[in-house]
Design a protein around this motif. Structure first.
Motif, PDB file in Angstrom:
ATOM      1  N   VAL A 123       0.852  -1.189   0.000  1.00  0.00           N
ATOM      2  CA  VAL A 123       0.000   0.000   0.000  1.00  0.00           C
ATOM      3  C   VAL A 123       0.891   1.244   0.000  1.00  0.00           C
ATOM      4  N   THR A 124       0.556   2.176  -0.869  1.00  0.00           N
ATOM      5  CA  THR A 124       1.286   3.447  -0.932  1.00  0.00           C
ATOM      6  C   THR A 124       0.350   4.529  -0.391  1.00  0.00           C
ATOM      7  N   LEU A 125       0.790   5.172   0.686  1.00  0.00           N
ATOM      8  CA  LEU A 125      -0.025   6.220   1.302  1.00  0.00           C
ATOM      9  C   LEU A 125       0.604   7.559   0.942  1.00  0.00           C
ATOM     10  N   GLN A 126      -0.124   8.376   0.193  1.00  0.00           N
ATOM     11  CA  GLN A 126       0.441   9.649  -0.240  1.00  0.00           C
ATOM     12  C   GLN A 126      -0.384  10.803   0.270  1.00  0.00           C
ATOM     13  N   ARG A 127       0.286  11.711   0.940  1.00  0.00           N
ATOM     14  CA  ARG A 127      -0.400  12.889   1.465  1.00  0.00           C
ATOM     15  C   ARG A 127      -1.124  13.611   0.323  1.00  0.00           C
ATOM     16  N   GLY A 128      -2.393  13.873   0.522  1.00  0.00           N
ATOM     17  CA  GLY A 128      -3.160  14.618  -0.484  1.00  0.00           C
ATOM     18  C   GLY A 128      -3.575  13.803  -1.711  1.00  0.00           C
ATOM     19  N   LYS A 129      -3.083  12.592  -1.819  1.00  0.00           N
ATOM     20  CA  LYS A 129      -3.387  11.836  -3.042  1.00  0.00           C
ATOM     21  C   LYS A 129      -4.166  10.551  -2.791  1.00  0.00           C
ATOM     22  N   GLY A 130      -4.251  10.119  -1.586  1.00  0.00           N
ATOM     23  CA  GLY A 130      -5.003   8.898  -1.334  1.00  0.00           C
ATOM     24  C   GLY A 130      -4.125   7.672  -1.242  1.00  0.00           C
ATOM     25  N   LEU A 131      -4.804   6.541  -1.257  1.00  0.00           N
ATOM     26  CA  LEU A 131      -4.048   5.302  -1.045  1.00  0.00           C
ATOM     27  C   LEU A 131      -4.171   4.403  -2.258  1.00  0.00           C
ATOM     28  N   LYS A 132      -3.073   3.707  -2.530  1.00  0.00           N
ATOM     29  CA  LYS A 132      -3.058   2.842  -3.705  1.00  0.00           C
ATOM     30  C   LYS A 132      -2.561   1.475  -3.269  1.00  0.00           C
TER      31      LYS A 132
END
Ligand code: G6P
Length: 613
Positions: free
Chosen positions: A215-224
């Motif tokens: 899981v990639t957690l990116q501030r302002g961009k959501g989770l992938k």
């Protein structure tokens, strides 16, 4: 085993991470550490010992930053010291990693990295993984998610990991295989943890990360979410049922005693919507949906570890008595590595409080690969075992924080009893009149536990007498033999007094040699079931001057007179006695441990959720 927490959002990460570690401390407590990104600095702080030791150290440092990861450790590779504590830096100190699990091929990977010029400061398998991620990242010139993905393709073992990178203040990359990982979704913020307990305070929206997913957690961009094989996945947001008050001590000195006292409620919760006292009926959806599987099963195999294994033994007695299906109870760790005979018409029940025990999970996979139907009995909603079984039934005991299991045990026994009664009724092996009697009595159990809990002060008082003891023996027969095992386990776990549980009649085949006036012997001697036989066993102990602590039915005279101390339980059906007899044994172990000054909620060397084999 090891707790991991992460945060990325608009708030200061440090207080959230520390609180998260405190909530996860039941998973491991020999060292702790935290990594924070602030002003392009990647700061890592660690301490040997408890989370409170980390707090003591870190508060003198720069603890700013709105992104960070943190870890509380239960040592596998390398002794619990500062160097081996997580997070681990990569060689350049540009990456920091936390890890729960075991990298089995770490030695081979380490040799390869050494040849490439990497040096290692710790003995951990975790440091090998972060060096590997860094090597792949630099040599392939890829981003962090890709580097993690490529590295994990080379890894054999179990892990839940989280990585952050200097110069990437908006990114956490995490992944799991075999060890649990949950993401909490707040307002423009993400939480990451081994289970939902650090998250529930902030949000009730969670995503359970699946096996071999990144899981990639990116501030302002959501989770992938992608798989380790780089296949994109959709994720499902679930709502947590847990409440914050369930995670606090609520005025009790320890979680364990709180959880012991919760049992009238947890058993009612376990039965809610299932046992209908007015209609004298039981409905277990997991059974009804798969009735044919249960009714046609030639054999039931129950897989479990620790306390759950003890509840499985009680389940065996009940299923064999009421449903007349042969039951084998297996230690998951043994089952998974021998060559067990598993047939497609076997029904397998996996019991686990945490739903994460690595051996039980692997045993489930093995049974599944032989086409057996798997039914899970678990407490933690959304955990790995319920997600890997065909059907099941939650115990609904609520979060259990004390490392020594109490309320989860009685809830497991309750579910197994309900299941045995339902199969028996449907198969016609249990007469309707008996069925109705037992169901009615089951409904009375929570009130009867309340009566037993009133004796807490009395038990606390006489527990003081036994702090001298080096050894204890616990005896029971029939349904109460597993209760004796469980009583002995409780005492060992939290007071460090050696204790053995035996079937009472088996005592004369060895353990009787240990009896002297120094030896306390706890005997479960209710009037329901083989009372006279147990009385004879007590006489044998008495003749050798053993100190007798008995669990007797209210109104008992004979055993009481033979005993040094007695605890009364209300009368009930023989198959339900374990639900009552377990309570004084939990209290006895608790009070002995408290008087001895032991850390009851976090006993040495133990962890609540054993996610390594
Ligand atoms: C650990 C815990 C025990 C527990 C056992 C099995 O050893 O300390 O309390 O009984 O694991 O755990 P499970 O979550 O599978 O019931």
């Amino acid at each position: 085993m090891c707790g991991i927490v992460g945060y990325i959002g608009n708030k200061q990460a440090y207080p959230i991470l520390i609180k998260g570690l405190q909530r996860l401390e039941y998973r491991g407590y020999d060292s702790a550490g935290i990594a924070l990104l602030h002003n392009d600095n990647l700061n890592v702080y660690k301490a040997k010992g408890k989370v409170s030791d980390l707090v003591h150290f870190a508060e003198q440092q720069d603890i700013q930053g709105t992104i960070g990861i943190a870890h509380t450790r239960w040592a596998t590779h390398g002794e619990p010291n500062l160097v081996n504590a997580h997070p681990h830096y990569s060689q350049s100190e540009e990456l920091a990693l936390i890890h729960n699990g075991i990298i089995e091929n770490y030695a081979v990977l380490k040799e390869g990295l050494k040849e490439l010029g990497y040096t290692f400061s710790s003995e951990t398998d975790t440091e090998v993984l972060i060096q590997l991620i860094e090597y792949i990242k630099k040599s392939n010139n890829v981003d962090l998610t890709t580097a993690v993905q490529l590295a994990l393709n080379q890894v054999i073992g179990a892990y839940a990991i989280a990585v952050i990178e200097k110069g990437q203040p908006d990114l956490i990359v995490a992944a799991r295989k075999g060890s649990p990982l949950v993401v909490g979704i707040g307002d423009d913020e993400f939480f990451l943890a081994s289970d939902a307990t650090p998250i529930v305070e902030f949000t009730n929206k969670v995503v359970y990360i699946g096996e071999e997913e990144i899981v990639t957690l990116q501030r302002g961009k959501g989770l992938k979410v992608t798989t380790i094989a780089n296949v994109e996945k959709t994720h499902e947001v679930k709502e947590l049922e847990m409440t914050l008050s369930q995670l606090e001590k609520g005025g009790y000195p320890h979680f364990m005693i709180k959880e012991i006292f919760e049992q009238p409620k947890t058993l009612s919760d376990s039965m809610r919507g299932r046992v209908n006292v007015e209609a004298n009926n039981i409905t277990l959806a997991g059974f009804i949906d798969n009735k044919e599987k249960f009714l046609s099963a030639k054999r039931i195999i129950i897989l479990a570890c620790g306390t759950s294994w003890h509840s499985a033994l009680i389940g065996k007695y009940a299923i064999e008595e009421f449903a007349r299906i042969p039951v084998e109870v297996e230690y998951s760790s043994e089952f998974r590595y021998r060559k067990p005979v598993i047939n497609p018409d076997d029904l397998v029940i996996a019991i686990s409080q945490s739903g994460e025990t690595a051996d039980t999970l692997a045993a489930v996979e093995l049974a599944k690969s032989h086409d057996a139907f798997i039914f899970g009995i678990c407490n933690v909603v959304g955990s790995s075992i319920p997600r890997n079984t065909h059907s099941g039934c939650y115990t609904h005991a609520g979060p259990e924080i004390g490392v020594a299991s109490t309320k989860a045990f009685t809830a497991q026994v309750t579910v197994l009893t309900m299941l045995a009664l339902m199969i028996g009724k449907e198969k016609g092996t249990l007469e309707n009149e008996r069925y109705l009697q037992i169901v009615k009595e089951l409904g009375q159990i929570p009130e009867k536990i309340k009566e037993i809990l009133k004796q807490d002060a009395n038990i606390a008082e006489f527990a003081k007498t036994f702090t001298y003891a080096q050894n204890f023996i616990y005896l029971g027969r029939g349904y109460n033999f597993p209760v004796a095992l469980e009583g002995a386990l409780k005492l060992k776990e939290i007071s460090y007094i050696h204790a053995e549980g035996y079937p009472a009649a088996e005592m004369k085949h060895g353990p009787i040699a240990l009896i002297s006036q120094e030896m306390p012997v706890v005997v479960i001697a209710p009037s329901a079931g083989m009372y006279e036989k147990v009385v004879s066993n007590i006489q044998e102990i008495k003749a050798r001057k053993g100190k007798i602590i008995s669990i007797v039915t209210e109104g008992d005279v004979v055993v009481k007179n033979l005993s040094d101390y007695s605890i009364c339980i209300p009368d009930t059906e023989e198959c339900l006695v374990p639900l009552l007899a377990a309570i004084p044994l939990q209290l006895l172990a608790y009070h002995i441990a408290v008087v001895k000054g032991c850390n009851v909620d976090q006993p040495r060397n133990l962890a609540k959720s054993v996610t390594v084999e």
